[in-house]
Design a protein around this motif. Structure first.
Motif, PDB file in Angstrom:
ATOM      1  N   SER A   1      36.604  43.547 -15.234  1.00 19.34           N
ATOM      2  CA  SER A   1      36.155  44.385 -14.121  1.00 19.34           C
ATOM      3  C   SER A   1      36.777  45.780 -14.233  1.00 19.34           C
ATOM      4  CB  SER A   1      36.545  43.767 -12.781  1.00 19.34           C
ATOM      5  OG  SER A   1      36.296  44.694 -11.721  1.00 19.34           O
ATOM      6  N   PRO A   2      36.001  46.840 -14.016  1.00 20.73           N
ATOM      7  CA  PRO A   2      36.560  48.193 -14.048  1.00 20.73           C
ATOM      8  C   PRO A   2      37.322  48.577 -12.791  1.00 20.73           C
ATOM      9  CG  PRO A   2      34.233  48.304 -13.542  1.00 20.73           C
ATOM     10  CD  PRO A   2      34.539  46.854 -13.806  1.00 20.73           C
ATOM     11  N   TYR A   3      37.419  47.617 -11.833  1.00 24.15           N
ATOM     12  CA  TYR A   3      38.031  47.933 -10.544  1.00 24.15           C
ATOM     13  C   TYR A   3      39.371  47.236 -10.319  1.00 24.15           C
ATOM     14  CZ  TYR A   3      33.446  49.799  -9.313  1.00 24.15           C
ATOM     15  OH  TYR A   3      32.286  50.526  -9.282  1.00 24.15           O
ATOM     16  N   THR A   4      39.941  46.616 -11.331  1.00 27.70           N
ATOM     17  CA  THR A   4      41.189  45.881 -11.129  1.00 27.70           C
ATOM     18  C   THR A   4      42.328  46.842 -10.805  1.00 27.70           C
ATOM     19  OG1 THR A   4      41.747  45.973 -13.483  1.00 27.70           O
ATOM     20  CG2 THR A   4      40.467  44.063 -12.720  1.00 27.70           C
ATOM     21  N   ILE A   5      43.341  46.299 -10.126  1.00 22.07           N
ATOM     22  CA  ILE A   5      44.489  47.132  -9.770  1.00 22.07           C
ATOM     23  C   ILE A   5      45.235  47.594 -11.021  1.00 22.07           C
ATOM     24  CG2 ILE A   5      44.744  46.044  -7.509  1.00 22.07           C
ATOM     25  CD1 ILE A   5      47.006  44.360  -8.625  1.00 22.07           C
ATOM     26  N   GLU A   6      45.131  46.844 -12.112  1.00 22.29           N
ATOM     27  CA  GLU A   6      45.775  47.247 -13.355  1.00 22.29           C
ATOM     28  C   GLU A   6      45.104  48.477 -13.959  1.00 22.29           C
ATOM     29  OE1 GLU A   6      46.700  42.982 -12.659  1.00 22.29           O
ATOM     30  OE2 GLU A   6      44.853  44.173 -12.635  1.00 22.29           O
ATOM     31  N   LYS A   7      43.789  48.648 -13.727  1.00 22.61           N
ATOM     32  CA  LYS A   7      43.049  49.763 -14.328  1.00 22.61           C
ATOM     33  C   LYS A   7      43.069  51.019 -13.455  1.00 22.61           C
ATOM     34  CE  LYS A   7      39.715  47.392 -17.357  1.00 22.61           C
ATOM     35  NZ  LYS A   7      40.046  45.966 -17.166  1.00 22.61           N
ATOM     36  N   ILE A   8      42.824  50.865 -12.154  1.00 18.49           N
ATOM     37  CA  ILE A   8      42.661  52.060 -11.305  1.00 18.49           C
ATOM     38  C   ILE A   8      43.725  52.174 -10.227  1.00 18.49           C
ATOM     39  CG2 ILE A   8      40.177  52.095 -11.723  1.00 18.49           C
ATOM     40  CD1 ILE A   8      39.783  50.990  -8.886  1.00 18.49           C
ATOM     41  N   GLY A   9      44.708  51.275 -10.240  1.00 22.33           N
ATOM     42  CA  GLY A   9      45.747  51.324  -9.223  1.00 22.33           C
ATOM     43  C   GLY A   9      45.461  50.382  -8.069  1.00 22.33           C
ATOM     44  N   ASP A  10      46.457  50.192  -7.248  1.00 20.51           N
ATOM     45  CA  ASP A  10      46.371  49.274  -6.109  1.00 20.51           C
ATOM     46  C   ASP A  10      45.878  50.048  -4.897  1.00 20.51           C
ATOM     47  OD1 ASP A  10      46.689  47.224  -4.320  1.00 20.51           O
ATOM     48  OD2 ASP A  10      48.615  46.587  -5.128  1.00 20.51           O
ATOM     49  N   ILE A  11      44.595  49.858  -4.551  1.00 15.50           N
ATOM     50  CA  ILE A  11      43.976  50.595  -3.442  1.00 15.50           C
ATOM     51  C   ILE A  11      43.730  49.602  -2.319  1.00 15.50           C
ATOM     52  CG2 ILE A  11      42.111  52.138  -2.767  1.00 15.50           C
ATOM     53  CD1 ILE A  11      41.593  52.608  -5.760  1.00 15.50           C
ATOM     54  N   ILE A  12      44.520  49.689  -1.272  1.00  9.17           N
ATOM     55  CA  ILE A  12      44.512  48.662  -0.237  1.00  9.17           C
ATOM     56  C   ILE A  12      43.716  49.104   0.981  1.00  9.17           C
ATOM     57  CG2 ILE A  12      46.674  49.475   0.809  1.00  9.17           C
ATOM     58  CD1 ILE A  12      47.330  46.495   1.368  1.00  9.17           C
ATOM     59  N   TYR A  13      42.989  48.150   1.550  1.00  9.59           N
ATOM     60  CA  TYR A  13      42.317  48.350   2.825  1.00  9.59           C
ATOM     61  C   TYR A  13      42.822  47.293   3.786  1.00  9.59           C
ATOM     62  CZ  TYR A  13      38.848  48.053   6.538  1.00  9.59           C
ATOM     63  OH  TYR A  13      38.244  48.002   7.767  1.00  9.59           O
ATOM     64  N   GLY A  14      43.385  47.739   4.907  1.00 12.01           N
ATOM     65  CA  GLY A  14      43.845  46.825   5.941  1.00 12.01           C
ATOM     66  C   GLY A  14      42.862  46.798   7.096  1.00 12.01           C
ATOM     67  N   HIS A  15      42.208  45.667   7.283  1.00 17.33           N
ATOM     68  CA  HIS A  15      41.239  45.547   8.366  1.00 17.33           C
ATOM     69  C   HIS A  15      41.910  45.786   9.713  1.00 17.33           C
ATOM     70  CE1 HIS A  15      37.966  44.085  10.797  1.00 17.33           C
ATOM     71  NE2 HIS A  15      38.725  43.131  11.308  1.00 17.33           N
ATOM     72  N   ASN A  16      41.204  46.501  10.596  1.00 13.02           N
ATOM     73  CA  ASN A  16      41.703  46.793  11.943  1.00 13.02           C
ATOM     74  C   ASN A  16      43.032  47.545  11.895  1.00 13.02           C
ATOM     75  OD1 ASN A  16      41.232  46.661  14.754  1.00 13.02           O
ATOM     76  ND2 ASN A  16      42.710  44.984  14.973  1.00 13.02           N
ATOM     77  N   ASP A  17      43.153  48.464  10.912  1.00 13.25           N
ATOM     78  CA  ASP A  17      44.366  49.270  10.749  1.00 13.25           C
ATOM     79  C   ASP A  17      45.614  48.407  10.600  1.00 13.25           C
ATOM     80  OD1 ASP A  17      43.028  51.710  10.860  1.00 13.25           O
ATOM     81  OD2 ASP A  17      43.113  51.762  13.051  1.00 13.25           O
ATOM     82  N   PHE A  18      45.468  47.305   9.859  1.00 11.24           N
ATOM     83  CA  PHE A  18      46.575  46.389   9.555  1.00 11.24           C
ATOM     84  C   PHE A  18      47.107  45.667  10.789  1.00 11.24           C
ATOM     85  CE2 PHE A  18      46.550  49.442   6.104  1.00 11.24           C
ATOM     86  CZ  PHE A  18      46.709  48.639   4.973  1.00 11.24           C
ATOM     87  N   LYS A  19      46.364  45.715  11.899  1.00 10.65           N
ATOM     88  CA  LYS A  19      46.790  45.029  13.122  1.00 10.65           C
ATOM     89  C   LYS A  19      45.970  43.752  13.298  1.00 10.65           C
ATOM     90  CE  LYS A  19      45.885  48.679  15.502  1.00 10.65           C
ATOM     91  NZ  LYS A  19      45.680  49.679  16.599  1.00 10.65           N
TER      92      LYS A  19
END
Length: 375
Positions: A268-286
């Motif tokens: 996959s071209p989207y792995t964290i190893e290739k493009i970095g760790d891009i995190i999304y926290g649902h509901n602003d992590f709450k």
């Protein structure tokens, strides 16, 4: 090109209809965007030399208590006019103008979600939804507060998992949207004016058939007029984190990570190893009170990953006006000169009233997994 208006009173009792051939003095468009609560709206500036569209409290047709079904039509070679429904609208803020150059009326309309939003869609009293209430039945009850009687609901067996209380002046739309999410559904008005409760299927974009094909270089192609293809990283994420529970305490959680250590993401071209760790926290992590267990959290994580990993290519498509499209249509575009090929989803578009190009915003369809159910 023609416009047809069917006028109704606030109870959807038919009043009259008016058909108008579009002239050079008529301007306007219909705008459709799936990301808005009110998905459809229109603005038409129409010649009013015979006072057909003059508005007022005593007007038989143009007043803010009226509903209007809008149709666009084209005259065919045999002389007949083919009409396509473009939505049912609440008339809002009409205006008349008489200048040295023209006498026009500007009609504006919002789809019927208008009645569930802003100052018209407010709770008047404290309202409590008890645990165990069927969600579809509850949504119908809330929509009935503004007089809605037309529904097109998928079968929904989910019930309210905990007591919901809404205070005076809270938004009815927000309540309806919250309930729809609890049932894993989306809520909107369709082109026929029915409140639509539609189940969210994570495999829907894979199974949904292509509704139209636009192909550059095809001598029979009459619509395609080019595209602009771009990468949009605004919503890109390869790590999704979801918490469920009360506003203060998390009781469930789920995390999805696109990593090379998982064979699902091999190459996959989207792995964290290739493009970095891009995190999304649902509901602003709450913690999200709508999510009551791990299964709900997992579903939300999969849903968010599908949106944030699978639709990173955005396309602005220019075509001749196509009255048959709606948002969420899956279309196929073939333009190898711009490296555009495959399935795209229509996200929004503006349908012009006069003969000019129609602009559509599309999202690239990418198949990342053979079956979401295995995650």
């Amino acid at each position: 090109m023609f416009l047809k208006f069917e006028f109704y009173d606030s109870k959807m009792n038919y009043i009259n209809e008016f058909t108008k051939q579009i002239t050079e003095s008529d301007l306007g468009s219909i705008s459709v965007d799936y990301s808005r609560p009110i998905r459809r709206n229109f603005t038409f500036s129409l010649m009013n030399k015979n006072n057909e569209f003059t508005w007022g409290e005593n007007s038989a047709l143009i007043w803010i208590d009226k509903r209007v079904k809008v149709f666009t039509g084209l005259k065919l070679k045999n002389g007949t006019i083919e009409y396509v429904p473009q939505g049912v609208y609440i008339l809002t803020e009409p205006s008349d103008s008489h200048t040295i150059d023209s006498k026009n009326t500007v009609l504006t309309g919002q789809d019927k979600m208008y009645l569930l939003t802003d100052k018209r869609g407010r709770f008047k009293f404290q309202t409590t939804i008890e645990v165990g209430a069927n969600i579809a039945t509850t949504i119908k009850m809330l929509a009935g507060k503004v007089g809605e009687t037309q529904f097109n609901f998928d079968t929904v067996t989910e019930t309210v998992p905990y007591t919901l209380t809404y205070e005076p002046n809270d938004s009815i739309y927000d309540a309806v949207q919250e309930l729809a999410q609890l049932a894993r559904c989306e809520i909107f008005y369709d082109v026929f004016g029915f409140l639509r409760l539609k189940k969210i299927d994570l495999n829907d974009f894979d199974s949904q058939p292509v509704t139209w094909v636009y192909r550059y270089g095809d001598p029979n192609e009459k619509f395609y007029a080019g595209n602009v293809r771009k990468m949009d990283e605004t919503n890109l994420a390869n790590r999704i984190y979801v918490l469920g529970g009360s506003s203060q305490t998390a009781t469930s959680s789920y995390e999805l990570v696109v990593t090379e250590t998982n064979p699902l993401w091999a190459n996959s071209p989207y792995t964290i190893e290739k493009i970095g760790d891009i995190i999304y926290g649902h509901n602003d992590f709450k913690p999200d009170p709508i999510i009551s267990n791990v299964e709900d959290a997992k579903f939300r994580a999969k849903f968010e990953l599908m949106k944030r990993l699978g639709y990173s290519e955005r396309l602005t498509l220019n075509i001749a006006p196509n009255f048959l499209h709606d948002v969420y249509d899956v279309i196929q575009i073939e333009d190898e000169t711009n490296n555009v090929t495959g399935k795209y989803m229509l996200e929004s578009f503006t349908l012009p009233l006069k003969p000019e190009l129609m602009t559509c915003e599309c999202l690239k369809y990418r198949k990342l997994l053979s079956n979401w159910d295995f995650i």
